[in-house]
Design a protein around this motif. Structure first.
Motif, short mmCIF file in Angstrom:
data_model
loop_
_atom_site.label_atom_id
_atom_site.label_comp_id
_atom_site.label_asym_id
_atom_site.label_seq_id
_atom_site.Cartn_x
_atom_site.Cartn_y
_atom_site.Cartn_z
N PRO A 537 0.83 -1.21 0.00
CA PRO A 537 0.00 0.00 0.00
C PRO A 537 0.87 1.26 0.00
N PHE A 538 0.29 2.35 -0.48
CA PHE A 538 1.06 3.58 -0.63
C PHE A 538 1.67 4.04 0.69
N GLN A 539 0.88 4.06 1.76
CA GLN A 539 1.38 4.59 3.02
C GLN A 539 2.55 3.76 3.53
N ALA A 540 2.46 2.45 3.35
CA ALA A 540 3.57 1.58 3.76
C ALA A 540 4.81 1.86 2.92
N ALA A 541 4.61 2.11 1.61
CA ALA A 541 5.74 2.41 0.73
C ALA A 541 6.40 3.72 1.12
N LEU A 542 5.59 4.72 1.49
CA LEU A 542 6.13 6.01 1.89
C LEU A 542 6.94 5.88 3.18
N THR A 543 6.43 5.09 4.12
CA THR A 543 7.15 4.86 5.37
C THR A 543 8.49 4.18 5.11
N GLN A 544 8.48 3.16 4.25
CA GLN A 544 9.72 2.46 3.91
C GLN A 544 10.73 3.40 3.27
N LEU A 545 10.26 4.30 2.40
CA LEU A 545 11.15 5.25 1.73
C LEU A 545 11.82 6.17 2.74
N ARG A 546 11.05 6.70 3.66
CA ARG A 546 11.61 7.62 4.65
C ARG A 546 12.58 6.91 5.58
N GLU A 547 12.27 5.68 5.92
CA GLU A 547 13.17 4.92 6.79
C GLU A 547 14.48 4.58 6.09
#
Length: 719
Positions: A537-547
């Motif tokens: 999901p998008f929100q999970a992908a965004l979290t992974q990117l920031r991490e």
């Protein structure tokens, strides 16, 4: 006795001498006239004894431009004859003025059917697909016998159906080898959907070749109020007993006046006999348009050869699209893809990874065959292998950097249907290469890949060259131009009679590795290697990117560019590398926009990205002759004296007066790109171009005249 022998020998020598001298002393016309009464009497005698059902002598109608009639010389004792030849066929049919035209014999001659070469359509099964659909909608009726059924036992049911359809088109009037591709479209549509005759419901079923009357080949759009409903029906019921019973395929082929775009060759379409609807045109799975009976027969022979060599497969995943065996594994199948009148071919992928070999497309390297591989079913996305070279890529980039004209040079990319509109979420640069040597070669190659049998400039934009520097990107968007409110003069409603971008071919011209960014992302598609449970999901992908910290200090947190990177890492994305080409469609086969084709250019994290794209339209685009318009908008704008957005284009005509011997073999070039022949007797060349463009008239490598386009709206140059 010897005296008699001498007299006989002398008479024989005199006779032979007379034969030798008579053509030299008497005119050939006079000699022919001496024999003509005998020929006429013989013809008259045979005519009087002929059956009343015998066909009348052939009548030749006006022939199409590709067909040239000429009289051949004849000897005494034989009538003159007319040879009708067609450059697209190898065989020549001869219509004798004193004999009857026999369609069956003409058919056999055309297809090379004789005692040693049987009817190619025996023991084969036609399978029909609607445009863009991998699953067939119908196939040949099972009761269509595979055995010959004509008097001498050489022609099968399919051939007899083709003969019947040809006679419905031109009863003894147009030789089969004079049929052009438009005649063939009508013939094949009639054979499949109408057959021996359209029948009323109360009289029985239609006799077309399709199983179940092609019931499942009906339109894919709402077809209420179709004009065929007034005289025909696709249903066998009491309420329609006085209507013609027709195949739903006819309503599929002819979308009606409000849904059929008018192509440049629309006036040449030949209506289906008896029903008088517009026909489909037919393509192979690989997109090749089938234009004649000879071509169809050759495709069948190729399928049979593959079957004999064990190359055909009976499983549904087989990729030899024109060669799959039938359900019993005994008959080779020929898969035909029916494309509606006024519409364009669309590939029909069945699974990710599927291969479409395109031997008809000429590559930059003849030793490297061009082929497609399916990246996604929805949206339809394909890799095109061996499509263009690194050398062509470098030449296109060099020309873009050297361009100086305001309309074509590299500058900040714009958006919108018309005008120059800068979008804060499109930060790339772009320029246009409309007529460069490499650009023209690539454009023609694109049209071949997409199933066009002829190149038409009005169906393409210029090659748009793009440069993405570090952090630059383009938000997800459709290439299909949105004008639902009909504010523009051009009619963009491709689901109706309008024209719009229907396919895009992307060309990547630089190498970017994993982590460099710059991918093309299809934000409504998913990576094909993942199962549905593995989608991120998008929100999970965004979290992974920031991490990960991959874009920290490069892109601002919360920015649209950061959002793009997260989408690029979770959705269907194509990574650039030099000489990679990708095809995707912006329209469905019926002209409606494909909303799943939403795509964007991901931010470049490291390095520089060069690319180019070609937009191909489903009908002539704005500014070209034949482009569809919104008449109400045009009238309103003219009443308000509003400038036509296409007024900046100059309509220019080049012609050869035929008076200057230097230009006998002249050719026209746009800069260094060949455009067309302009020698003695060649037709005028008409182009849409812009002020400041340079056109060269050459003979060989020598430029004899250079023409720079002026500011006048209409210009004519005579050499």
């Amino acid at each position: 006795m010897w005296k008699s022998a001498r007299l006989l020998l002398g008479g024989l020598l005199s006779y032979l001498l007379g034969l030798y001298l008579s053509p030299r002393l008497l005119s050939p016309d006079y000699l022919i006239s001496l024999t003509l009464p005998f020929v006429q009497r013989e013809s008259s005698s045979s005519s009087s004894s002929a059956s009343s059902n015998e066909r009348p002598p052939i009548e030749l109608p006006p022939l199409p431009p590709s067909v040239t009639p000429h009289r051949s010389s004849t000897g005494a004792g034989s009538s003159s004859r007319i040879n009708v030849s067609n450059a697209s066929t190898k065989n020549e049919l001869v219509a004798e003025e004193t004999t009857h035209y026999d369609p069956t014999e003409a058919y056999k001659t055309l297809l090379g059917i004789d005692a040693t070469s049987p009817d190619p359509f025996l023991d084969v099964q036609f399978v029909l697909h609607r445009n863009g659909e991998a699953h067939p909608c119908s196939q040949q009726r099972e009761e269509v016998s595979s055995s010959p059924n004509d008097e001498d036992g050489s022609l099968g049911v399919i051939s007899k159906a083709f003969l019947t359809s040809s006679q419905r088109l031109y009863p003894n009037k147009k030789p089969l080898n004079a049929f052009d591709k438009y005649d063939f479209d009508a013939l094949l549509t009639h054979s499949l959907a109408v057959g021996s005759s359209p029948r009323k419901v109360r009289e029985g079923h239609s006799m077309g070749l399709l199983d179940d009357n092609g019931e499942h080949c009906s339109p894919t759009w709402r077809d209420e109020g179709h004009y065929l409903d007034q005289v025909a029906t696709t249903h066998d019921d009491d309420e329609n007993e006085d209507k013609l019973l027709i195949s739903p395929l006819l309503k599929y082929c002819d979308m009606g006046i409000e849904r059929t775009p008018i192509q440049l060759d629309h006036s040449r379409l030949v209506r289906v006999p008896e029903v008088l609807s517009l026909p489909c045109h037919f393509h192979t799975r690989e997109g090749v348009r089938i234009t004649s009976l000879e071509m169809l027969a050759n495709l069948v022979r190729e399928a049979k050869d593959k079957a004999d060599n064990g190359e055909c497969k009976s499983d549904e995943s087989a990729e030899e699209g024109t060669c799959n065996n039938d359900r019993n594994g005994t008959k080779p199948q020929l898969h035909l893809y029916a494309v509606q009148a006024g519409r364009v071919f669309v590939f029909a992928p069945s699974h990710v990874g599927e291969i479409f070999h395109l031997p008809h497309v000429t590559s930059h390297d003849p030793n490297q065959p061009v082929y497609l591989q399916v990246l996604s079913i929805s949206p339809r996305v394909f890799d095109i292998y061996n499509f263009f070279s690194r050398e062509e890529s470098a030449a296109i980039v060099s020309k873009a950097l050297a361009e100086t004209s305001e309309s074509h040079k590299m500058k900040r990319s714009s958006t919108g249907a018309s005008g120059y509109n800068v979008n804060s979420q499109r930060t790339s640069e772009n320029g246009f290469d409309t007529h460069g040597k490499e650009a023209q070669a690539v454009k023609r190659r694109c049209m071949n890949v997409l199933g066009f049998d002829e190149y038409e400039e009005s169906l393409t934009d210029g090659l748009q060259v793009l440069r993405y520097n570090k952090t630059t990107a383009y938000i997800p968007h459709l290439d299909w131009i949105d004008d639902y409110q009909k504010k523009e003069e051009h009619n963009y409603d491709s689901a109706g009679v309008g024209s719009n971008r229907f396919a895009t071919i992307l060309l990547y011209m630089s190498d970017l590795t994993e982590g460099d960014g710059g991918e093309t992302v299809f934000s409504r598609g998913w990576p094909p290697e993942l199962t549905e449970q593995e989608y991120v999901p998008f929100q999970a992908a965004l979290t992974q990117l920031r991490e990960s910290g991959d874009v920290a200090g490069i892109l601002e947190e919360g920015s649209w560019e950061e959002t793009m990177v997260a989408r690029c890492r979770s959705r269907l994305a194509v990574r650039p590398h030099s000489s990679r080409a990708v095809l995707f469609y912006s329209q469905e086969a019926d002209g409606t926009p494909d909303q799943k084709s939403l795509h964007g250019g991901c931010p470049v994290i490291s390095g520089e990205k060069w690319a180019a794209n070609l937009w191909v339209w489903n009908a002539p685009r704005g500014g070209f002759p034949g482009a569809p318009v919104n008449k109400e908008v045009v009238e309103r704008n003219r009443a308000a004296k509003k400038e036509n957005p296409n007024d900046h284009q100059k309509k220019v005509s080049f012609s050869n007066a035929g008076s200057d011997e230097r230009f006998r073999n002249a050719e026209l070039y746009f800069q260094e790109t060949f455009w067309g022949k302009l020698g003695f007797g060649d037709p005028d060349l008409n182009v849409n171009t812009f002020e400041g463009h340079e056109w060269n008239v050459k003979v060989g490598d020598e430029v004899l005249r250079k023409i720079v386009i002026s500011k006048d709206a209409t210009q004519r140059y005579i050499i």
